[in-house]
Design a protein around this motif. Structure first.
Motif, mmCIF file in Angstrom:
data_model
loop_
_atom_site.group_PDB
_atom_site.id
_atom_site.type_symbol
_atom_site.label_atom_id
_atom_site.label_comp_id
_atom_site.label_asym_id
_atom_site.label_seq_id
_atom_site.Cartn_x
_atom_site.Cartn_y
_atom_site.Cartn_z
ATOM 1 N N UNK A 169 4.871 3.449 12.673
ATOM 2 C CA UNK A 169 5.843 2.519 12.767
ATOM 3 C C UNK A 169 5.734 0.560 12.152
ATOM 4 N N UNK A 170 4.884 0.694 11.563
ATOM 5 C CA UNK A 170 4.629 -0.121 10.857
ATOM 6 C C UNK A 170 4.920 -0.348 9.113
ATOM 7 N N UNK A 171 5.428 0.987 8.882
ATOM 8 C CA UNK A 171 5.951 1.573 7.579
ATOM 9 C C UNK A 171 7.009 0.372 6.840
ATOM 10 N N UNK A 172 6.960 0.004 5.820
ATOM 11 C CA UNK A 172 8.224 -0.935 5.429
ATOM 12 C C UNK A 172 9.405 0.075 4.618
ATOM 13 N N UNK A 173 8.830 1.342 4.073
ATOM 14 C CA UNK A 173 9.549 2.295 3.225
ATOM 15 C C UNK A 173 9.022 3.506 3.975
ATOM 16 N N UNK A 174 9.720 4.397 3.165
ATOM 17 C CA UNK A 174 9.547 5.993 3.353
ATOM 18 C C UNK A 174 10.788 7.253 2.322
ATOM 19 N N UNK A 175 10.110 7.759 2.205
ATOM 20 C CA UNK A 175 11.743 8.956 0.716
ATOM 21 C C UNK A 175 10.401 9.522 0.812
ATOM 22 N N UNK A 176 11.345 10.523 0.130
ATOM 23 C CA UNK A 176 10.812 11.319 -0.842
ATOM 24 C C UNK A 176 12.171 11.897 -1.783
ATOM 25 N N UNK A 177 11.211 12.763 -2.565
ATOM 26 C CA UNK A 177 12.404 13.470 -4.149
ATOM 27 C C UNK A 177 12.296 15.002 -3.965
ATOM 28 N N UNK A 178 13.200 15.446 -3.888
ATOM 29 C CA UNK A 178 12.870 17.007 -3.411
ATOM 30 C C UNK A 178 13.651 17.058 -5.369
ATOM 31 N N UNK A 179 12.708 18.624 -5.675
ATOM 32 C CA UNK A 179 13.144 18.901 -7.047
ATOM 33 C C UNK A 179 13.128 20.776 -6.230
ATOM 34 N N UNK A 180 14.963 20.879 -6.367
ATOM 35 C CA UNK A 180 15.528 21.564 -6.411
ATOM 36 C C UNK A 180 16.434 21.962 -6.628
ATOM 37 N N UNK A 181 17.744 22.712 -6.172
ATOM 38 C CA UNK A 181 18.819 23.255 -7.022
ATOM 39 C C UNK A 181 19.047 21.744 -7.425
ATOM 40 N N UNK A 182 19.067 21.051 -7.172
ATOM 41 C CA UNK A 182 19.336 19.014 -7.671
ATOM 42 C C UNK A 182 18.086 18.744 -7.673
ATOM 43 N N UNK A 204 0.941 -0.928 0.074
ATOM 44 C CA UNK A 204 0.412 -0.388 -0.162
ATOM 45 C C UNK A 204 0.842 1.317 0.311
ATOM 46 N N UNK A 205 0.961 2.400 -0.514
ATOM 47 C CA UNK A 205 1.410 3.460 -1.423
ATOM 48 C C UNK A 205 0.688 4.535 -0.693
ATOM 49 N N UNK A 219 7.811 15.486 -3.599
ATOM 50 C CA UNK A 219 7.183 14.182 -3.508
ATOM 51 C C UNK A 219 7.707 13.525 -1.853
ATOM 52 N N UNK A 220 6.164 13.714 -1.265
ATOM 53 C CA UNK A 220 6.770 12.365 -0.624
ATOM 54 C C UNK A 220 5.675 10.786 -0.494
ATOM 55 N N UNK A 221 6.184 9.969 -0.077
ATOM 56 C CA UNK A 221 5.547 9.099 0.277
ATOM 57 C C UNK A 221 6.332 7.653 1.300
ATOM 58 N N UNK A 222 5.165 6.997 1.701
ATOM 59 C CA UNK A 222 5.022 5.957 2.705
ATOM 60 C C UNK A 222 4.234 4.776 1.833
ATOM 61 N N UNK A 223 4.941 3.782 2.446
ATOM 62 C CA UNK A 223 4.750 2.621 1.951
ATOM 63 C C UNK A 223 4.673 1.211 3.122
ATOM 64 N N UNK A 224 3.025 0.467 2.948
ATOM 65 C CA UNK A 224 2.887 -0.629 3.978
ATOM 66 C C UNK A 224 2.838 -2.266 3.697
ATOM 67 N N UNK A 225 2.627 -2.610 4.571
ATOM 68 C CA UNK A 225 2.090 -4.023 3.571
ATOM 69 C C UNK A 225 0.497 -4.181 4.408
ATOM 70 N N UNK A 226 -0.310 -4.546 3.626
ATOM 71 C CA UNK A 226 -1.673 -5.052 3.736
ATOM 72 C C UNK A 226 -1.258 -6.155 5.190
ATOM 73 N N UNK A 227 -3.038 -5.714 5.876
ATOM 74 C CA UNK A 227 -3.581 -6.125 7.172
ATOM 75 C C UNK A 227 -3.913 -7.861 7.022
ATOM 76 N N UNK A 228 -5.197 -7.412 6.172
ATOM 77 C CA UNK A 228 -6.083 -7.871 5.503
ATOM 78 C C UNK A 228 -5.260 -8.765 4.965
ATOM 79 N N UNK A 229 -5.736 -10.477 4.383
ATOM 80 C CA UNK A 229 -5.080 -11.269 3.582
ATOM 81 C C UNK A 229 -6.311 -12.268 2.469
ATOM 82 N N UNK A 230 -5.115 -12.407 1.671
ATOM 83 C CA UNK A 230 -6.599 -13.294 0.474
ATOM 84 C C UNK A 230 -6.829 -12.578 -0.187
#
Ligand code: FBP
Length: 340
Positions: free
Chosen positions: A154-167, A109-110, A129-140
């Motif tokens: 605290x259950x995020x599996x990953x997180x990040x951002x892309x900054x559009x700036x001088x670089x 899930x993003x 752009x900011x993003x946060x990634x989880x795994x779903x809880x429900x199954x099947x």
């Protein structure tokens, strides 16, 4: 430093986790490609009909900017057909975005803010752009519901951002430290430029919109006042820096050390719990800052321990160097104790 692309970095770290299936790398590759497409449009914004407003108002009650809408469309399109997601959520969309029946699905899930700091777009100020990634809880075969999305940070599996700036930079964590990559336009690749980022334990910068001073409670005023004259120690001077673009203010403090605050205020009922969104802004940046040795609270409570109740709920945010965030917590606890 050897030129390592972000995909090579991911594949290298993928080897470390026996459970890895390559699906996460697939997901991040789509986020990276979306970032490159958005970056192209941001860089030439003044030359093409993409500045200004669409005339629409989003779920946040904000006037939607053309670049906001463009970024949102690119992300939804690329991510929906990635084959590894079961649901998406965007700051720009009121409801959950499900993956169409005819698209392959996965367990991820993003949640994302397609273009943070959008009020600064037309003035050529850094946005992201900011993003946060989880795994779903429900199954099947169970349908994906809001319950799968409203998980503690605290259950995020990953997180990040892309900054559009001088670089243009990508900064991400999968729980193994924080790593920064700079887009080399000549090869169109994000290359490792900031491995294992660590935020200084105490900073020299405080970032807050002091224009709202009169709408803050006394505890918040005392906390901000502290950074103007820390412990009456003239040797410890904090500089005030506020760009008004969360990603840009956060990124600077992550590298230099410092604290960013967006407290609750009474200027607008919508901001009685702060302005920034827990799911698509506070949670991902909190995971990144903690992985870099910093801290993130709502003034008192750890952001990553907060149980979300709504997709677009707002939260006061105090984030950055650990000793500075702890300093604010002291004032907020004292305020809560005395009812100030
Ligand atoms: P969005 O642009 O994603 O709505 O983000 C909100 C934001 O622009 C943050 O980037 C920034 O920190 C804050 O609002 C600025 O708010 P203010 O103008 O009230 O200081």
């Amino acid at each position: 430093m050897p030129q390592i692309t972000v995909i090579e970095h991911l594949l290298y770290h993928q080897k470390e986790s026996p459970m890895a299936t390559g699906r996460f790398t697939r997901l991040l590759s789509e986020m990276i490609l979306s970032g490159k497409i958005i970056n192209q449009e941001v860089n030439k914004a003044g030359l093409v009909e993409i500045l200004g407003l669409t005339g629409e108002t989003n779920i946040q009650g904000e006037k939607v900017r053309k670049l906001d809408e463009f970024a949102n469309q690119v992300l939804v399109h690329r991510l929906q057909q990635a084959g590894v997601l079961c649901a998406l959520a965007s700051e720009e969309n009121a409801d959950l975005i499900l993956v169409p029946e005819d698209c392959p699905r996965g367990d991820y899930i993003i949640i994302f803010d397609p273009l943070d700091g959008s009020s600064n777009i037309d003035a050529n100020v850094s946005i992201g752009t900011i993003f946060s990634i989880f795994r779903r809880i429900s199954t099947g075969e169970e349908p994906v519901t809001l319950n799968d999305v409203l998980q503690k940070g605290a259950r995020q599996v990953a997180a990040g951002y892309i900054i559009y700036g001088s670089s243009t930079m990508l900064v991400y964590t999968t729980g193994n430290g924080v790593h920064g990559f700079t887009l080399d336009p000549s090869v169109g690749e994000f290359l490792l430029s900031h491995p294992d980022i660590k935020i200084p334990e105490r900073g020299k910068i405080y970032s807050v919109n002091e224009g709202y001073w009169h709408y803050w409670d006394q505890a918040t005023r005392n906390a901000v006042d502290y950074f103007k004259n820390p412990d009456n120690d003239s040797k410890r001077v904090y500089r005030s820096r506020y760009i008004g673009s969360l990603v840009a203010d956060f990124h600077r403090n992550l590298l230099y050390g410092g604290i960013f605050l967006y407290p609750a205020d009474t200027k607008d009922p919508a901001c009685s719990h702060g302005k920034l969104r827990l799911m698509c802004e506070a949670n991902p940046l909190a995971m990144i800052v903690e992985q870099a040795g910093g801290m993130a609270t709502d003034g008192i409570n750890r952001i990553l321990d907060l149980q979300p109740k709504e997709l677009h709920e707002r939260v006061p945010l105090v984030i950055g160097s650990k000793l500075d965030v702890l300093q604010v917590e002291k004032f907020m606890r004292a305020g809560a104790a005395s009812g100030a």
